[in-house]
Design a protein around this motif. Structure first.
Motif, PDB file in Angstrom:
ATOM      1  N   LEU A  37       0.826  -1.210   0.000  1.00  0.00           N
ATOM      2  CA  LEU A  37       0.000   0.000   0.000  1.00  0.00           C
ATOM      3  C   LEU A  37       0.859   1.258   0.000  1.00  0.00           C
ATOM      4  CD1 LEU A  37      -2.851  -0.930   2.522  1.00  0.00           C
ATOM      5  CD2 LEU A  37      -2.962  -0.840   0.038  1.00  0.00           C
ATOM      6  N   VAL A  38       1.933   1.253   0.785  1.00  0.00           N
ATOM      7  CA  VAL A  38       2.831   2.411   0.825  1.00  0.00           C
ATOM      8  C   VAL A  38       3.471   2.635  -0.543  1.00  0.00           C
ATOM      9  CG1 VAL A  38       4.997   3.291   1.782  1.00  0.00           C
ATOM     10  CG2 VAL A  38       3.282   2.283   3.294  1.00  0.00           C
ATOM     11  N   ALA A  39       3.897   1.550  -1.200  1.00  0.00           N
ATOM     12  CA  ALA A  39       4.505   1.667  -2.524  1.00  0.00           C
ATOM     13  C   ALA A  39       3.507   2.257  -3.530  1.00  0.00           C
ATOM     14  CB  ALA A  39       5.001   0.299  -2.990  1.00  0.00           C
ATOM     15  N   GLU A  40       2.250   1.819  -3.467  1.00  0.00           N
ATOM     16  CA  GLU A  40       1.234   2.345  -4.372  1.00  0.00           C
ATOM     17  C   GLU A  40       0.975   3.827  -4.123  1.00  0.00           C
ATOM     18  OE1 GLU A  40      -2.229  -0.028  -3.955  1.00  0.00           O
ATOM     19  OE2 GLU A  40      -1.383  -1.803  -4.961  1.00  0.00           O
ATOM     20  N   VAL A  41       0.921   4.215  -2.853  1.00  0.00           N
ATOM     21  CA  VAL A  41       0.676   5.621  -2.515  1.00  0.00           C
ATOM     22  C   VAL A  41       1.845   6.486  -2.978  1.00  0.00           C
ATOM     23  CG1 VAL A  41       0.515   7.242  -0.587  1.00  0.00           C
ATOM     24  CG2 VAL A  41      -0.884   5.172  -0.599  1.00  0.00           C
ATOM     25  N   LEU A  42       3.076   6.042  -2.797  1.00  0.00           N
ATOM     26  CA  LEU A  42       4.248   6.814  -3.217  1.00  0.00           C
ATOM     27  C   LEU A  42       4.340   6.928  -4.733  1.00  0.00           C
ATOM     28  CD1 LEU A  42       6.974   5.518  -0.719  1.00  0.00           C
ATOM     29  CD2 LEU A  42       5.795   7.724  -0.695  1.00  0.00           C
ATOM     30  N   GLN A  43       3.708   5.996  -5.436  1.00  0.00           N
ATOM     31  CA  GLN A  43       3.705   6.037  -6.902  1.00  0.00           C
ATOM     32  C   GLN A  43       2.519   6.829  -7.449  1.00  0.00           C
ATOM     33  OE1 GLN A  43       3.903   1.962  -8.175  1.00  0.00           O
ATOM     34  NE2 GLN A  43       5.951   1.646  -7.316  1.00  0.00           N
TER      35      GLN A  43
END
Length: 452
Positions: free
Chosen positions: A173-179
């Motif tokens: 989820l963090v990776a998706e938000v940062l992208q």
């Protein structure tokens, strides 16, 4: 006048002066028949150079002063530049440095104040807050988050999120938000905590994610209460269903013709009466427990005298003990201080514990001893009954918990008596403890605060 014109003018004046001195000196000396003195020539050339050197030295000192001030400014020292004497430009540069120094100092003070306010705000939050940079490194961790993750901020500062918590779904989820993804919500189990976690992007002016913030809501207690509520509803349903089923079944049997046989009719009616009484006791205990939980045990309910509270239940408990052939010993000193608890609640506490002691004792003895402590009165309820297994002791105050379910139902217990006692004692600001040895007996000790 600008510095460049000062230097140019000084050079021209000094050069002209040198030439004039040299030419005039040579003419005068030759007119008197003297030869040219080399020392005069040297003086005519060196004197202007010396003046230029002195001015250059002052200029160099001013430049060094400005350089030192700039170095101090870069290190965070905001000492003001002293007055300069070598020219308007350098003086103006010194004033600009002073203004820049004051401006930076004000900005730093403002930023420090904002940081302190932010730290105070985050420190006072019950929610855990974790801030990440654009590559997922931890840049902020408030005190609530430190407690949830059991890691101090200094230990994980500028480290990747995986160093703080290892959870693949949260990492995703963090990776998706940062992208550039939208905010997301997830529920995590972190050690002993159950945490509802929201991951939101930190956006720049152009709409790009330059970091993420993770807000953790501790819902451990909420989930525990939900579990207790579910278990409570299930237990109440079960406890109500059992006597209702018996009443319904025996009533239908009587209606089907069993009422014509006197012996059978009397037996079935006694069973219906016993189950009705059991149902009544269960409902009364449930109402009492609900009343205590919702209203609490308030000191405004009054104070109580231990002897008078016992006298209210004395006939009931003495008949019960006599019917089972149990020796009942009660020792309440006449000068015992009053307690800051309502007399009805104290009577109910005493009745529940004494009934419990008599219920699980066969042919032995039950006692109640009262004594005075520091600011409290200790009530000791003991018996020589069957005792409680050690593994069951931590759970005996839970609602509907029974050590021996079959025996408890046979004795007519609702499984709520000790829970009611626990709520009364805790609500009055007291403490209840239990000691038991299997096959030898049990002792409950209630320490209750004296009335002020």
């Amino acid at each position: 006048m600008s510095l460049k014109w000062k230097l140019t003018g000084l050079f021209l004046v000094m050069t002209g002066l040198s030439l004039l001195l040299f030419r005039n000196g040579e003419s005068v000396l030759k007119g008197y028949g003297f030869t040219v003195n080399p020392w005069m020539t040297f003086l005519a050339l060196v004197l202007p150079g010396g003046l230029v050197l002195i001015y250059s030295y002052r200029l160099t000192e001013d430049v060094r002063t400005l350089q030192a001030c700039a170095q101090r400014l870069s290190r965070g020292s905001f000492e003001q530049v002293p007055g300069l004497s070598s020219g308007a430009e350098l003086g103006q540069l010194g004033e600009e440095l002073n203004r820049l120094s004051r401006h930076i100092e004000n900005l730093i003070q403002t930023a420090a104040q904002e940081t302190h306010r932010l730290e105070a705000l985050l420190g006072g939050m019950q929610e855990g807050v974790v801030a990440l940079d654009h590559v997922g490194r931890v840049v902020l961790l408030n005190s609530a988050a430190e407690e949830i993750f059991s890691r101090p901020f200094a230990e994980v500062k500028h480290k990747y999120l995986v160093e703080l918590v290892q959870d693949q779904e949260l990492d995703r989820l963090v990776a998706e938000v940062l992208q550039g993804g939208a905010a997301a919500l997830i529920e995590l189990n972190i050690g002993e905590y159950i945490v509802r976690t929201q991951v939101s992007p930190i956006l720049s002016e152009d709409g790009r994610a330059r970091g993420a913030v993770i807000v953790c809501h501790d819902i451990t207690e909420l989930r525990r209460l939900e579990k207790l509520r579910t278990e409570f509803v299930a237990n109440v349903s079960h406890e109500l269903r059992t006597p209702l089923t018996s009443i319904k079944g025996f009533a239908e049997t009587l209606l089907d013709g069993a009422a014509e046989e006197p012996a059978l009719r009397e037996r079935f009616l006694k069973i219906i009466q016993a189950e009705s009484l059991r149902l009544q006791r269960l409902v009364e205990d449930l109402l009492t427990l609900s009343h205590i939980e919702n209203r609490g045990v308030r000191r405004a309910d009054g104070i109580s005298n231990v002897q008078r509270a016992y006298e209210k239940i004395q006939p009931v408990i003495e008949r019960y003990a006599e019917a089972k052939g149990i020796s009942l010993n009660v020792a309440i000193p006449p000068d015992l201080p009053a307690l800051s608890i309502g007399e009805d609640l104290l009577s109910q506490l005493m009745l529940n514990l004494l009934e419990n002691a008599v219920k699980y004792t066969s042919g032995g003895s039950v006692w109640l001893k009262a004594s005075t402590g520091v600011g409290e009165v200790r009530l000791e309820f003991g018996d020589t009954g069957c005792g409680i297994p050690e593994k069951s002791l931590p759970r005996i105050f839970e609602r509907f918990f029974r050590v021996d379910k079959a025996r408890s139902r046979e004795q007519g217990g609702t499984g709520l008596g000790l829970s009611i006692v626990k709520h009364i004692v805790d609500g009055s600001g007291g403490k209840v403890t239990v000691q038991s040895e299997l096959g030898k007996g049990t002792v409950f000790t209630c320490s209750l605060p004296m009335a002020l």
